[in-house]
Motif scaffolding. Sequence first.
Motif, PDB file in Angstrom:
ATOM      1  N   GLY A  27      25.988  23.217 -24.916  1.00  0.00           N
ATOM      2  CA  GLY A  27      25.459  22.766 -26.203  1.00  0.00           C
ATOM      3  C   GLY A  27      24.252  23.563 -26.666  1.00  0.00           C
ATOM      4  N   ILE A  28      23.483  22.949 -27.564  1.00  0.00           N
ATOM      5  CA  ILE A  28      22.268  23.562 -28.117  1.00  0.00           C
ATOM      6  C   ILE A  28      21.064  22.842 -27.532  1.00  0.00           C
TER       7      ILE A  28
ATOM      8  N   ASN B   4      28.185  15.679 -41.429  1.00  0.00           N
ATOM      9  CA  ASN B   4      27.950  16.973 -42.063  1.00  0.00           C
ATOM     10  C   ASN B   4      26.615  17.627 -41.672  1.00  0.00           C
ATOM     11  N   THR B   5      26.043  17.217 -40.538  1.00  0.00           N
ATOM     12  CA  THR B   5      24.858  17.903 -40.021  1.00  0.00           C
ATOM     13  C   THR B   5      25.302  18.869 -38.911  1.00  0.00           C
ATOM     14  N   PRO B   6      24.554  19.953 -38.676  1.00  0.00           N
ATOM     15  CA  PRO B   6      24.994  20.968 -37.708  1.00  0.00           C
ATOM     16  C   PRO B   6      25.168  20.441 -36.276  1.00  0.00           C
ATOM     17  N   LEU B   7      24.459  19.365 -35.898  1.00  0.00           N
ATOM     18  CA  LEU B   7      24.474  18.904 -34.517  1.00  0.00           C
ATOM     19  C   LEU B   7      25.329  17.657 -34.275  1.00  0.00           C
ATOM     20  N   HIS B   8      26.040  17.192 -35.292  1.00  0.00           N
ATOM     21  CA  HIS B   8      26.702  15.881 -35.155  1.00  0.00           C
ATOM     22  C   HIS B   8      27.947  15.929 -34.263  1.00  0.00           C
ATOM     23  N   ASP B   9      28.549  17.116 -34.122  1.00  0.00           N
ATOM     24  CA  ASP B   9      29.793  17.223 -33.357  1.00  0.00           C
ATOM     25  C   ASP B   9      29.479  17.452 -31.881  1.00  0.00           C
ATOM     26  N   GLY B  10      30.054  16.654 -30.999  1.00  0.00           N
ATOM     27  CA  GLY B  10      29.802  16.792 -29.564  1.00  0.00           C
ATOM     28  C   GLY B  10      28.896  15.688 -29.052  1.00  0.00           C
ATOM     29  N   ALA B  11      28.394  15.865 -27.836  1.00  0.00           N
ATOM     30  CA  ALA B  11      27.587  14.832 -27.176  1.00  0.00           C
ATOM     31  C   ALA B  11      26.128  15.236 -27.092  1.00  0.00           C
TER      32      ALA B  11
ATOM     33  N   ALA C 265      22.196  18.913 -27.572  1.00  0.00           N
ATOM     34  CA  ALA C 265      23.168  18.273 -28.474  1.00  0.00           C
ATOM     35  C   ALA C 265      24.377  19.186 -28.616  1.00  0.00           C
ATOM     36  N   THR C 266      25.416  18.671 -29.226  1.00  0.00           N
ATOM     37  CA  THR C 266      26.718  19.356 -29.418  1.00  0.00           C
ATOM     38  C   THR C 266      27.309  19.831 -28.094  1.00  0.00           C
ATOM     39  N   CYS C 267      27.132  19.046 -27.042  1.00  0.00           N
ATOM     40  CA  CYS C 267      27.642  19.432 -25.716  1.00  0.00           C
ATOM     41  C   CYS C 267      29.102  19.031 -25.562  1.00  0.00           C
ATOM     42  N   TYR C 268      29.870  19.855 -24.865  1.00  0.00           N
ATOM     43  CA  TYR C 268      31.275  19.567 -24.584  1.00  0.00           C
ATOM     44  C   TYR C 268      31.387  18.849 -23.248  1.00  0.00           C
ATOM     45  N   LEU C 269      32.226  17.814 -23.210  1.00  0.00           N
ATOM     46  CA  LEU C 269      32.428  17.024 -21.999  1.00  0.00           C
ATOM     47  C   LEU C 269      33.879  17.145 -21.533  1.00  0.00           C
TER      48      LEU C 269
ATOM     49  N   ASN D 234      26.989   1.495 -39.609  1.00  0.00           N
ATOM     50  CA  ASN D 234      27.451   2.427 -40.655  1.00  0.00           C
ATOM     51  C   ASN D 234      28.713   3.200 -40.239  1.00  0.00           C
ATOM     52  N   LYS D 235      29.281   2.836 -39.064  1.00  0.00           N
ATOM     53  CA  LYS D 235      30.467   3.518 -38.518  1.00  0.00           C
ATOM     54  C   LYS D 235      30.256   5.026 -38.395  1.00  0.00           C
ATOM     55  N   THR D 236      29.126   5.379 -37.812  1.00  0.00           N
ATOM     56  CA  THR D 236      28.823   6.780 -37.522  1.00  0.00           C
ATOM     57  C   THR D 236      29.179   7.052 -36.067  1.00  0.00           C
ATOM     58  N   GLY D 237      30.125   7.943 -35.843  1.00  0.00           N
ATOM     59  CA  GLY D 237      30.553   8.242 -34.478  1.00  0.00           C
ATOM     60  C   GLY D 237      29.442   8.885 -33.667  1.00  0.00           C
ATOM     61  N   ALA D 238      29.305   8.465 -32.401  1.00  0.00           N
ATOM     62  CA  ALA D 238      28.235   8.998 -31.554  1.00  0.00           C
ATOM     63  C   ALA D 238      28.671   9.033 -30.096  1.00  0.00           C
ATOM     64  N   LEU D 239      28.081   9.955 -29.352  1.00  0.00           N
ATOM     65  CA  LEU D 239      28.365  10.117 -27.925  1.00  0.00           C
ATOM     66  C   LEU D 239      27.038  10.489 -27.256  1.00  0.00           C
ATOM     67  N   ILE D 240      26.448   9.542 -26.493  1.00  0.00           N
ATOM     68  CA  ILE D 240      25.130   9.737 -25.894  1.00  0.00           C
ATOM     69  C   ILE D 240      25.265   9.630 -24.375  1.00  0.00           C
TER      70      ILE D 240
END
Length: 286
Positions: free
Chosen positions: A161-162, A180-187, A198-202, A140-146
């Motif tokens: 992050g949270i 558009n979900t609160p946790l989607h931005d970041g790792a 979630a939402t961790c900065y790297l 679905n071309k959803t960006g992710a960072l795990i």
Amino acid sequence: MGYVFEHFRHFVLKYFEIPKLYNTDIVEIIILAIIVYEITMWIQKTRAWSLLKGIIFLLLFIIIASIFQLSTILWIANKTLSVGIIAILIVFQPELRKALEQLGKRRLFTGIFKPDDTTNIINSDVYDEIIKATFEMAKNKTGALIVIEKNIALDEYVNTGITLDAKISSQLLINIFEHNTPLHDGAVIIKNDRIIAATCYLPLSDNMLISKELGTRHRAALGISEVTDSYTIIVSEETGRVSLAKGGNLVACKTGENLKTELMPKVRKKNKKNNKKFKIWKGHRK
């Protein structure tokens, strides 16, 4: 060989004479042992662990140079020792400051009597859930960072992050990175079969050789892989391609099987052994 052994014996007798022990000496030894243990445990959880192993290697090299009386190497070591200590203090100034800040927050004997849980073991079923979510998001071309923690702790990045501390499932991972979900931005950071935060900065990679086509998500994945031994899965939002960052390198993963063999090297080794056995068996049959 006899000369080397004799020189080593004199070296040990000269610098390691065993004095008489008193009660105060025993107390001092115990205190120093606790301090050394605490420092070692702290170093092991940071990127300074790799530096410590390098320093140990250099010290062994200097001892060998001393045994064989390699005067030039000993002279260089003597001149660079003080400069090297200052350089270490400058390079690892953030880690040292953080360690001093945490010193007052810790209980002295907690780390000694608490069982060591730094070894991160992730089950194959959990990897299957991660891989399932990864390729569902890629479709679905959803960006992710795990980010998957290994031996070096990622606490300093978790704190950006949270905190979640949730059981891993493909549905939860997909929901976290949904637009558009609160946790989607970041790792997302994973440790011991749990989604820790979630939402961790790297940290972004400073490597000038990285392709200009790669965006911030890929640079962040490479950055964390350069300073820790973690594995980071990236799903491109533009192309839907899946990559794995480890050891400062990017590996393209076209299928779930490709990604699993990269995440679990032991499985890859077992497969190679099984293939060899199969070939040998085929050879015997022929």
